[in-house]
Design a protein around this motif. Structure first.
Motif, mmCIF file in Angstrom:
data_model
loop_
_atom_site.group_PDB
_atom_site.id
_atom_site.type_symbol
_atom_site.label_atom_id
_atom_site.label_comp_id
_atom_site.label_asym_id
_atom_site.label_seq_id
_atom_site.Cartn_x
_atom_site.Cartn_y
_atom_site.Cartn_z
ATOM 1 N N UNK A 31 -2.172 2.223 -10.085
ATOM 2 C CA UNK A 31 -3.023 2.257 -8.877
ATOM 3 C C UNK A 31 -3.446 3.681 -8.547
ATOM 4 N N UNK A 32 -2.528 4.634 -8.674
ATOM 5 C CA UNK A 32 -2.866 6.042 -8.447
ATOM 6 C C UNK A 32 -3.982 6.476 -9.392
ATOM 7 N N UNK A 33 -3.839 6.090 -10.652
ATOM 8 C CA UNK A 33 -4.864 6.452 -11.637
ATOM 9 C C UNK A 33 -6.211 5.811 -11.289
ATOM 10 N N UNK A 34 -6.188 4.536 -10.867
ATOM 11 C CA UNK A 34 -7.444 3.869 -10.496
ATOM 12 C C UNK A 34 -8.153 4.609 -9.363
ATOM 13 N N UNK A 35 -7.385 5.097 -8.384
ATOM 14 C CA UNK A 35 -7.989 5.859 -7.290
ATOM 15 C C UNK A 35 -8.527 7.193 -7.788
ATOM 16 N N UNK A 36 -7.743 7.883 -8.597
ATOM 17 C CA UNK A 36 -8.157 9.202 -9.078
ATOM 18 C C UNK A 36 -9.400 9.119 -9.963
ATOM 19 N N UNK A 37 -9.640 7.944 -10.554
ATOM 20 C CA UNK A 37 -10.847 7.750 -11.368
ATOM 21 C C UNK A 37 -12.002 7.191 -10.529
ATOM 22 N N UNK A 38 -11.782 7.042 -9.208
ATOM 23 C CA UNK A 38 -12.843 6.570 -8.327
ATOM 24 C C UNK A 38 -13.077 5.078 -8.386
ATOM 25 N N UNK A 39 -12.094 4.328 -8.884
ATOM 26 C CA UNK A 39 -12.256 2.883 -9.056
ATOM 27 C C UNK A 39 -11.817 2.124 -7.802
ATOM 28 N N UNK A 40 -10.829 2.642 -7.095
ATOM 29 C CA UNK A 40 -10.454 2.069 -5.795
ATOM 30 C C UNK A 40 -10.433 3.205 -4.772
ATOM 31 N N UNK B 239 -5.858 2.185 -1.895
ATOM 32 C CA UNK B 239 -4.662 2.690 -2.565
ATOM 33 C C UNK B 239 -3.481 2.717 -1.615
ATOM 34 N N UNK B 240 -3.715 3.204 -0.384
ATOM 35 C CA UNK B 240 -2.627 3.278 0.594
ATOM 36 C C UNK B 240 -2.005 1.910 0.833
ATOM 37 N N UNK B 241 -2.846 0.913 1.027
ATOM 38 C CA UNK B 241 -2.341 -0.440 1.292
ATOM 39 C C UNK B 241 -1.513 -0.964 0.108
ATOM 40 N N UNK B 242 -2.013 -0.710 -1.088
ATOM 41 C CA UNK B 242 -1.291 -1.148 -2.292
ATOM 42 C C UNK B 242 0.068 -0.446 -2.391
ATOM 43 N N UNK B 243 0.059 0.888 -2.214
ATOM 44 C CA UNK B 243 1.283 1.665 -2.367
ATOM 45 C C UNK B 243 2.314 1.329 -1.282
ATOM 46 N N UNK B 244 1.866 1.118 -0.068
ATOM 47 C CA UNK B 244 2.791 0.735 1.011
ATOM 48 C C UNK B 244 3.472 -0.581 0.653
ATOM 49 N N UNK B 245 2.716 -1.529 0.138
ATOM 50 C CA UNK B 245 3.272 -2.828 -0.246
ATOM 51 C C UNK B 245 4.267 -2.686 -1.400
ATOM 52 N N UNK B 246 3.913 -1.868 -2.392
ATOM 53 C CA UNK B 246 4.808 -1.663 -3.541
ATOM 54 C C UNK B 246 6.095 -0.951 -3.121
ATOM 55 N N UNK B 247 5.990 0.013 -2.223
ATOM 56 C CA UNK B 247 7.182 0.705 -1.728
ATOM 57 C C UNK B 247 8.081 -0.262 -0.951
ATOM 58 N N UNK B 248 7.481 -1.172 -0.227
ATOM 59 C CA UNK B 248 8.261 -2.170 0.513
ATOM 60 C C UNK B 248 9.011 -3.065 -0.478
ATOM 61 N N UNK B 249 8.351 -3.444 -1.563
ATOM 62 C CA UNK B 249 8.995 -4.258 -2.591
ATOM 63 C C UNK B 249 10.118 -3.488 -3.281
ATOM 64 N N UNK B 250 9.910 -2.180 -3.472
ATOM 65 C CA UNK B 250 10.931 -1.347 -4.113
ATOM 66 C C UNK B 250 12.190 -1.260 -3.247
ATOM 67 N N UNK B 251 11.990 -1.098 -1.941
ATOM 68 C CA UNK B 251 13.131 -0.966 -1.028
ATOM 69 C C UNK B 251 13.824 -2.302 -0.778
ATOM 70 N N UNK B 252 13.052 -3.390 -0.789
ATOM 71 C CA UNK B 252 13.608 -4.723 -0.511
ATOM 72 C C UNK B 252 13.096 -5.712 -1.557
ATOM 73 N N UNK B 253 13.655 -5.686 -2.771
ATOM 74 C CA UNK B 253 13.173 -6.555 -3.856
ATOM 75 C C UNK B 253 13.234 -8.042 -3.512
ATOM 76 N N UNK B 254 14.152 -8.403 -2.627
ATOM 77 C CA UNK B 254 14.278 -9.804 -2.264
ATOM 78 C C UNK B 254 13.076 -10.366 -1.547
ATOM 79 N N UNK B 255 12.208 -9.489 -1.049
ATOM 80 C CA UNK B 255 11.000 -9.942 -0.360
ATOM 81 C C UNK B 255 9.966 -10.510 -1.333
ATOM 82 N N UNK B 256 10.099 -10.171 -2.605
ATOM 83 C CA UNK B 256 9.149 -10.661 -3.607
ATOM 84 C C UNK B 256 9.502 -12.116 -3.923
ATOM 85 N N UNK B 257 8.684 -13.005 -3.440
ATOM 86 C CA UNK B 257 8.933 -14.444 -3.597
ATOM 87 C C UNK B 257 8.539 -14.883 -5.007
#
Length: 492
Positions: A39-48, A53-71
């Motif tokens: 996702x970082x690369x997609x933003x740096x290439x102007x694709x998103x 990017x912020x919304x994606x990364x916030x969601x991924x960080x939430x999944x990293x901290x609480x893996x059980x949330x991933x249904x």
């Protein structure tokens, strides 16, 4: 979520059959960080955009901290489940773009490569610890004279140090195989997409750097199709497991009352539910069993990968449990053996007692006769006949008399004259200590050779320890930098 052409839900039984979720939890972390880098690369290439990017990364960080949330209910695999979680958290407008210029085909092999490279570094560190324990025990047992066996019969006398260093040398080769395998594993497939790359202007090198890879699997067909590096890894584990199984077998035999050469620490022994005197080497018996299981996993992987056409086929999904379970078993097995060796009680007196009555000094006696000018075949026959006489008396070779020596010389008639008195003196003078001291060849149990081998092993071990530490630090450093990059974008 992936069902664009097929209509309706997948049949529940079919979903259960296809799903890899039971084996995917151990790669969820890698799927998250891989998605962050992509996702970082997609933003740096102007694709998103930055906001997407912020919304994606916030969601991924939430999944990293609480893996059980991933249904994972209803998902074919962890990749689908994670993407569905991100879309739910970030919205389709942002989360739906995370998979741009990526396929599960390059995504799954990316996750597995990251998982395996961490396992290799961890396993190498464990093997280094085991070799270190062997060297320490060898240093303490240079004087522990014991019989060495061929065909499970006493062959020559050696030292316990010599045997331990033989294990260390075998483990060094196992370590080398895994160390070299790391270089072939640590190549990024990300960006190969489904099989033929993408028309979107991505930067594969950027994601490789963010994720701590040494380079790229350049060809997109090779990146998504090939699994030879994983097969090589499990082949190396299978060879390693045979080394550990041989060590376990020796310790099991030598810990019996009949041998009594070693005793396992109580913490690494089991007992009987009925027989109160029992102290069973159950952990080592399971080490033997793991070797057979590991070989079976390797054969399964070879069977799955043979004759597959180019491109991803679902057959490859069944490599995952073989690979992950083989890796986990190897790591725990090495740790068990290291604990056993580190706490092993060595019974030097018992070893010496057996050595004093052993016929394993026979070759030493024969070689002393060779030094006096006898052809080796004459010496061989003389000593063999002396052993037969001692065995008939149920005695050691030290019980041989001048009369016995004379009778043997009369029967053999050696090419060079040898007196019965001299022969009897040579036989009686062959003690375990003298047997060891007489060895001159490189790599023998001679104390000077033991010292040299211990010194060389320590130097070699230090080199590998530094190399594994450097690799581990590099990968961890790359992921730490990725985390900083993620944090920077989230708070920008």
């Amino acid at each position: 979520m992936y069902r664009s052409r097929p209509k309706g839900r997948m049949d529940d039984d079919m979903l259960a059959f296809l799903s890899s979720i039971p084996h995917d939890q151990s790669i969820l972390y890698y799927d998250i960080v891989g998605s962050e880098a992509h996702s970082v690369m997609l933003h740096e290439r102007g694709i998103i955009s930055l906001e997407e990017l912020k919304k994606i990364l916030v969601s991924l960080e939430e999944a990293k901290k609480s893996p059980g949330l991933v249904d994972t209910e209803g998902a074919e695999d962890i990749h689908e489940a994670l993407e569905a979680f991100v879309i739910k958290q970030a919205g389709m407008g942002a989360g739906g773009k995370m998979h741009t210029a990526r396929s599960r085909n390059d995504q799954v092999v990316l996750d597995m490569r990251m998982k395996v490279r961490d396992d290799i570094n961890g396993l190498c560190a464990s093997i280094i610890a085991l070799i270190d324990s062997l060297i320490k025990q060898a240093s303490k047992n240079r004087d522990a004279v014991m019989p060495l066996y061929t065909h499970m019969q006493q062959g020559q006398l050696g030292t316990f140090s010599h045997v331990l260093l033989a294990y260390a040398d075998a483990l060094f080769r196992d370590l080398e195989r895994l160390y070299q395998c790391f270089g072939r594993i640590n190549q990024s497939p990300l960006g190969a997409c489904a099989i033929g790359g993408t028309s979107i202007d991505i930067d594969r090198k950027r994601t490789a750097v963010l994720l701590g890879f040494d380079g790229l699997v350049r060809n997109s067909v090779d990146a998504t199709t090939s699994r030879d590096t994983f097969v090589e890894y499990v082949a190396s584990l299978s060879i390693l497991s045979t080394t550990l199984a041989r060590m376990a077998e020796d310790m099991i035999i030598w810990s019996t009352a009949e041998f009594g050469f070693v005793e396992l620490d109580d913490r690494y022994s089991s007992t009987s539910s009925a027989m109160p005197q029992k102290k069973n080497p159950d952990p080592l018996e399971l080490v033997r069993a793991k070797s057979a299981i590991m070989a079976g996993r390797l054969v399964s992987m070879l069977g799955i990968t043979k004759a597959l056409p180019s491109g991803y086929s679902r057959d490859l999904q069944d490599l995952k449990p073989q690979l992950l379970e083989a890796s986990s078993a190897a790591i725990s097995t090495v740790q068990v053996v290291e604990d056993v060796i580190d706490t092993l009680q060595v019974r030097k007196k018992r070893m010496l007692e057996v050595s004093k009555t052993s016929y394993a000094v026979s070759l030493d006696i024969a070689e002393l006769l060779v030094a006096k000018g006898l052809p080796f075949r004459n010496a061989h026959k003389i000593v063999g006949a002396l052993v037969a006489k001692a065995a008939a008396k149920e005695a050691s070779l030290s019980a041989i008399t001048i009369k016995d020596a004379a009778a043997v010389l009369k029967k053999v008639k050696p090419e060079k004259k040898l007196g019965a008195v001299e022969l009897a003196r040579i036989v009686k003078g062959m003690t375990p200590a003298k047997s060891i001291a007489l060895r001159k060849s490189v790599g023998s149990p001679n104390p000077k050779e033991q010292d040299e081998m211990i010194k060389m092993a320590r130097l070699k071990l230090a080199g590998y320890k530094a190399g594994v530490g450097k690799r581990t630090k590099f990968v961890q450093g790359s992921l730490t930098n990725l985390a900083k990059t993620v944090d920077k974008y989230i708070h920008s």
